[in-house]
Design a protein around this motif. Structure first.
Motif, PDB file in Angstrom:
ATOM      1  N   ASN A   1       1.636  -8.046   3.594  1.00  0.00           N
ATOM      2  CA  ASN A   1       1.851  -7.678   2.156  1.00  0.00           C
ATOM      3  C   ASN A   1       2.002  -6.347   1.995  1.00  0.00           C
ATOM      4  O   ASN A   1       1.006  -5.635   2.635  1.00  0.00           O
ATOM      5  CB  ASN A   1       1.181  -8.203   1.252  1.00  0.00           C
ATOM      6  CG  ASN A   1       1.352  -8.121  -0.400  1.00  0.00           C
ATOM      7  OD1 ASN A   1       2.452  -8.752  -0.584  1.00  0.00           O
ATOM      8  ND2 ASN A   1       0.909  -7.791  -1.079  1.00  0.00           N
ATOM      9  N   TYR A   2       2.891  -5.573   1.092  1.00  0.00           N
ATOM     10  CA  TYR A   2       2.782  -4.167   1.066  1.00  0.00           C
ATOM     11  C   TYR A   2       2.707  -3.652  -0.465  1.00  0.00           C
ATOM     12  O   TYR A   2       3.417  -4.433  -1.502  1.00  0.00           O
ATOM     13  CB  TYR A   2       3.916  -3.433   1.366  1.00  0.00           C
ATOM     14  CG  TYR A   2       3.997  -3.683   2.836  1.00  0.00           C
ATOM     15  CD1 TYR A   2       3.387  -3.043   3.881  1.00  0.00           C
ATOM     16  CD2 TYR A   2       4.943  -4.710   3.628  1.00  0.00           C
ATOM     17  CE1 TYR A   2       3.406  -3.252   5.368  1.00  0.00           C
ATOM     18  CE2 TYR A   2       5.223  -4.808   5.256  1.00  0.00           C
ATOM     19  CZ  TYR A   2       3.961  -4.058   5.937  1.00  0.00           C
ATOM     20  OH  TYR A   2       4.150  -4.147   7.259  1.00  0.00           O
TER      21      TYR A   2
ATOM     22  N   THR B   1       2.584  -0.229  -3.219  1.00  0.00           N
ATOM     23  CA  THR B   1       2.764   1.078  -3.439  1.00  0.00           C
ATOM     24  C   THR B   1       1.181   1.811  -4.095  1.00  0.00           C
ATOM     25  O   THR B   1       0.583   1.287  -5.072  1.00  0.00           O
ATOM     26  CB  THR B   1       3.813   1.472  -4.522  1.00  0.00           C
ATOM     27  OG1 THR B   1       4.880   0.571  -4.313  1.00  0.00           O
ATOM     28  CG2 THR B   1       4.099   2.998  -4.571  1.00  0.00           C
ATOM     29  N   VAL B   2       0.632   2.926  -3.600  1.00  0.00           N
ATOM     30  CA  VAL B   2      -0.574   3.399  -3.878  1.00  0.00           C
ATOM     31  C   VAL B   2       0.075   4.998  -3.933  1.00  0.00           C
ATOM     32  O   VAL B   2       0.615   5.800  -2.971  1.00  0.00           O
ATOM     33  CB  VAL B   2      -1.637   3.143  -2.812  1.00  0.00           C
ATOM     34  CG1 VAL B   2      -2.543   4.063  -3.250  1.00  0.00           C
ATOM     35  CG2 VAL B   2      -1.866   1.604  -2.976  1.00  0.00           C
ATOM     36  N   ALA B   3      -0.552   5.583  -5.122  1.00  0.00           N
ATOM     37  CA  ALA B   3      -0.534   6.809  -5.180  1.00  0.00           C
ATOM     38  C   ALA B   3      -1.980   7.524  -5.212  1.00  0.00           C
ATOM     39  O   ALA B   3      -2.156   8.661  -4.838  1.00  0.00           O
ATOM     40  CB  ALA B   3       0.087   7.325  -6.751  1.00  0.00           C
ATOM     41  N   TRP B   4      -2.970   6.957  -5.224  1.00  0.00           N
ATOM     42  CA  TRP B   4      -4.119   7.420  -5.056  1.00  0.00           C
ATOM     43  C   TRP B   4      -4.847   6.995  -4.013  1.00  0.00           C
ATOM     44  O   TRP B   4      -5.495   6.326  -3.465  1.00  0.00           O
ATOM     45  CB  TRP B   4      -5.120   6.676  -6.133  1.00  0.00           C
ATOM     46  CG  TRP B   4      -4.750   6.765  -7.609  1.00  0.00           C
ATOM     47  CD1 TRP B   4      -3.849   7.685  -8.041  1.00  0.00           C
ATOM     48  CD2 TRP B   4      -5.329   6.313  -8.973  1.00  0.00           C
ATOM     49  NE1 TRP B   4      -3.548   7.721  -9.546  1.00  0.00           N
ATOM     50  CE2 TRP B   4      -4.718   6.634 -10.029  1.00  0.00           C
ATOM     51  CE3 TRP B   4      -6.365   5.258  -9.150  1.00  0.00           C
ATOM     52  CZ2 TRP B   4      -4.865   6.433 -11.219  1.00  0.00           C
ATOM     53  CZ3 TRP B   4      -6.646   4.933 -10.524  1.00  0.00           C
ATOM     54  CH2 TRP B   4      -5.692   5.360 -11.294  1.00  0.00           C
TER      55      TRP B   4
ATOM     56  N   SER C   1      -7.331   3.935  -3.313  1.00  0.00           N
ATOM     57  CA  SER C   1      -7.919   3.353  -4.601  1.00  0.00           C
ATOM     58  C   SER C   1      -7.114   2.040  -4.953  1.00  0.00           C
ATOM     59  O   SER C   1      -6.046   2.435  -5.292  1.00  0.00           O
ATOM     60  CB  SER C   1      -8.022   4.489  -5.388  1.00  0.00           C
ATOM     61  OG  SER C   1      -9.023   4.056  -6.554  1.00  0.00           O
TER      62      SER C   1
ATOM     63  N   HIS D   1      -3.053  -8.198  -4.721  1.00  0.00           N
ATOM     64  CA  HIS D   1      -2.981  -8.999  -3.697  1.00  0.00           C
ATOM     65  C   HIS D   1      -3.249  -8.319  -2.254  1.00  0.00           C
ATOM     66  O   HIS D   1      -3.868  -8.824  -1.403  1.00  0.00           O
ATOM     67  CB  HIS D   1      -1.412  -9.474  -3.475  1.00  0.00           C
ATOM     68  CG  HIS D   1      -1.142 -10.924  -2.830  1.00  0.00           C
ATOM     69  ND1 HIS D   1      -1.769 -12.110  -3.217  1.00  0.00           N
ATOM     70  CD2 HIS D   1      -0.539 -11.294  -1.826  1.00  0.00           C
ATOM     71  CE1 HIS D   1      -1.581 -12.951  -2.246  1.00  0.00           C
ATOM     72  NE2 HIS D   1      -0.697 -12.481  -1.329  1.00  0.00           N
ATOM     73  N   THR D   2      -2.656  -7.111  -2.076  1.00  0.00           N
ATOM     74  CA  THR D   2      -3.169  -6.294  -0.746  1.00  0.00           C
ATOM     75  C   THR D   2      -4.501  -6.357  -0.689  1.00  0.00           C
ATOM     76  O   THR D   2      -5.084  -6.375   0.462  1.00  0.00           O
ATOM     77  CB  THR D   2      -2.465  -5.076  -1.059  1.00  0.00           C
ATOM     78  OG1 THR D   2      -0.938  -5.241  -1.308  1.00  0.00           O
ATOM     79  CG2 THR D   2      -2.394  -4.037   0.295  1.00  0.00           C
TER      80      THR D   2
ATOM     81  N   CYS E   1       7.618  -2.246  -4.407  1.00  0.00           N
ATOM     82  CA  CYS E   1       6.335  -2.671  -4.120  1.00  0.00           C
ATOM     83  C   CYS E   1       5.242  -2.372  -4.964  1.00  0.00           C
ATOM     84  O   CYS E   1       4.090  -2.956  -4.833  1.00  0.00           O
ATOM     85  CB  CYS E   1       6.021  -2.058  -2.755  1.00  0.00           C
ATOM     86  SG  CYS E   1       6.878  -2.918  -1.462  1.00  0.00           S
ATOM     87  N   GLY E   2       5.588  -1.811  -5.867  1.00  0.00           N
ATOM     88  CA  GLY E   2       4.781  -1.008  -7.072  1.00  0.00           C
ATOM     89  C   GLY E   2       4.880  -1.737  -8.278  1.00  0.00           C
ATOM     90  O   GLY E   2       4.345  -1.600  -9.092  1.00  0.00           O
TER      91      GLY E   2
ATOM     92  N   VAL F   1       6.253  -5.433  -8.224  1.00  0.00           N
ATOM     93  CA  VAL F   1       6.171  -6.649  -7.904  1.00  0.00           C
ATOM     94  C   VAL F   1       4.879  -6.845  -7.106  1.00  0.00           C
ATOM     95  O   VAL F   1       4.530  -6.363  -6.265  1.00  0.00           O
ATOM     96  CB  VAL F   1       7.362  -7.102  -7.101  1.00  0.00           C
ATOM     97  CG1 VAL F   1       7.077  -8.526  -6.452  1.00  0.00           C
ATOM     98  CG2 VAL F   1       8.763  -6.938  -8.069  1.00  0.00           C
TER      99      VAL F   1
ATOM    100  N   LYS G   1       6.783 -10.279  -0.296  1.00  0.00           N
ATOM    101  CA  LYS G   1       7.573  -8.998  -0.084  1.00  0.00           C
ATOM    102  C   LYS G   1       7.598  -8.644   1.499  1.00  0.00           C
ATOM    103  O   LYS G   1       8.041  -7.600   1.935  1.00  0.00           O
ATOM    104  CB  LYS G   1       6.520  -8.078  -0.784  1.00  0.00           C
ATOM    105  CG  LYS G   1       6.643  -7.819  -2.352  1.00  0.00           C
ATOM    106  CD  LYS G   1       5.800  -6.609  -2.658  1.00  0.00           C
ATOM    107  CE  LYS G   1       4.392  -6.984  -3.156  1.00  0.00           C
ATOM    108  NZ  LYS G   1       3.784  -5.956  -3.974  1.00  0.00           N
TER     109      LYS G   1
ATOM    110  N   PHE H   1       4.638  11.527  -6.461  1.00  0.00           N
ATOM    111  CA  PHE H   1       4.629  10.678  -7.771  1.00  0.00           C
ATOM    112  C   PHE H   1       4.107  11.488  -8.769  1.00  0.00           C
ATOM    113  O   PHE H   1       3.184  12.058  -8.533  1.00  0.00           O
ATOM    114  CB  PHE H   1       3.861   9.437  -7.389  1.00  0.00           C
ATOM    115  CG  PHE H   1       3.621   8.652  -8.835  1.00  0.00           C
ATOM    116  CD1 PHE H   1       4.857   7.964  -9.638  1.00  0.00           C
ATOM    117  CD2 PHE H   1       2.158   8.072  -9.043  1.00  0.00           C
ATOM    118  CE1 PHE H   1       4.449   7.351 -10.792  1.00  0.00           C
ATOM    119  CE2 PHE H   1       2.154   7.589 -10.175  1.00  0.00           C
ATOM    120  CZ  PHE H   1       3.136   7.137 -10.987  1.00  0.00           C
TER     121      PHE H   1
ATOM    122  N   TYR I   1       9.444  10.248  -9.610  1.00  0.00           N
ATOM    123  CA  TYR I   1       9.370  10.685  -8.168  1.00  0.00           C
ATOM    124  C   TYR I   1      10.218  11.961  -7.774  1.00  0.00           C
ATOM    125  O   TYR I   1      11.099  12.334  -8.379  1.00  0.00           O
ATOM    126  CB  TYR I   1      10.077   9.331  -7.339  1.00  0.00           C
ATOM    127  CG  TYR I   1       9.596   8.192  -7.458  1.00  0.00           C
ATOM    128  CD1 TYR I   1       8.152   8.123  -6.885  1.00  0.00           C
ATOM    129  CD2 TYR I   1      10.040   7.126  -8.268  1.00  0.00           C
ATOM    130  CE1 TYR I   1       7.689   6.778  -6.909  1.00  0.00           C
ATOM    131  CE2 TYR I   1       9.593   5.846  -8.109  1.00  0.00           C
ATOM    132  CZ  TYR I   1       8.235   5.705  -7.582  1.00  0.00           C
ATOM    133  OH  TYR I   1       7.524   4.433  -7.558  1.00  0.00           O
TER     134      TYR I   1
END
Ligand SMILES: Cc1cc2nc3c(=O)[nH]c(=O)nc-3n(C[C@H](O)[C@H](O)[C@H](O)COP(=O)(O)O)c2cc1C
Length: 187
Positions: free
Chosen positions: A29-30, A32-35, A49, A55-56, A82-83, A85, A92, A161, A168
């Motif tokens: 499962n993937y 999206t992370v910005a932090w 973070s 779910h990840t 991925c950010g 859903v 995914k 981001f 973006y």
């Protein structure tokens, strides 16, 4: 120049948009992370973070491993998907070709130019988010995204981001050398 106060907010520029991977119930499962950030030199560590509901996070807690995949700007649709859903409702795993490295339980994305496989060092519950600190066990980079054996940011072409505009961006032009530009004002 006048300044305005905009209050207490979680803002920082620039933020990379990365894809964090974990195996949840044995399935990749993937999200999206910005932090995220590098947080230690020896051993090399990275932090991500992650909100409690993600779910990840379940997979990270299940295996104590995770991956950080750096998508290129060409992967904007998959990265944003991925950010928005959650793997709790939609599978995914078929979105990417996954592969495994030394840790065996940290799924990585073949199409991302750079992948980091990480072992959880510690987690800190900060309130809304859990700070997951991982030791970087290995980094894999597409050969054509390297220059003299090291990753080349212009070839990787990562996504930036911007919050709260929710836009973006692409990396801009080279403006100088680090640990050197400051020498012009050093006595
Ligand atoms: C650009 C972008 C950046 C995001 N950054 C984070 C982040 O740093 N931490 C986080 O918990 N969620 C972040 N999210 C939200 C999660 O990626 C989103 O809730 C996702 O659906 C979680 O997937 P999962 O439930 O399958 O783990 C971000 C979303 C986007 C679009």
């Amino acid at each position: 120049m006048d300044k305005i106060s905009i209050g207490s907010k979680p803002l920082l520029y620039p933020l990379p948009a990365v894809l964090v991977g974990s195996n949840v119930n044995g399935k990749p499962n993937y999200m999206t992370v910005a932090w995220s950030s590098i947080v230690n030199m020896a051993p090399p560590m990275v932090s991500v973070s992650i909100g409690h509901s993600r779910h990840t996070l379940k997979g990270i807690e299940e295996n104590n491993t995770f991956s950080v995949n750096i998508p290129s700007t060409k992967q904007i649709a998959e990265t944003d998907y991925c950010g928005i859903v959650t793997g709790a409702g939609d599978d995914k795993s078929a979105l990417f070709e996954s592969f495994y490295g030394k840790l065996k339980t940290a799924p990585m994305i073949k199409d991302c130019p750079m992948n980091m496989e990480c072992k959880v060092n510690r987690t800190i519950d900060l309130g809304s988010h859990v700070l997951v600190i991982g030791e970087i066990i290995d980094i894999l980079v597409d050969l054509d995204c390297t220059h003299n054996g090291i990753p080349d940011i212009t070839k990787i072409d990562p996504m930036i981001f911007s919050f709260p505009q929710n836009d973006y961006f692409q990396v801009g032009k080279h403006i100088g050398k680090a640990f050197a530009a400051g020498k012009s004002i050093k006595k």
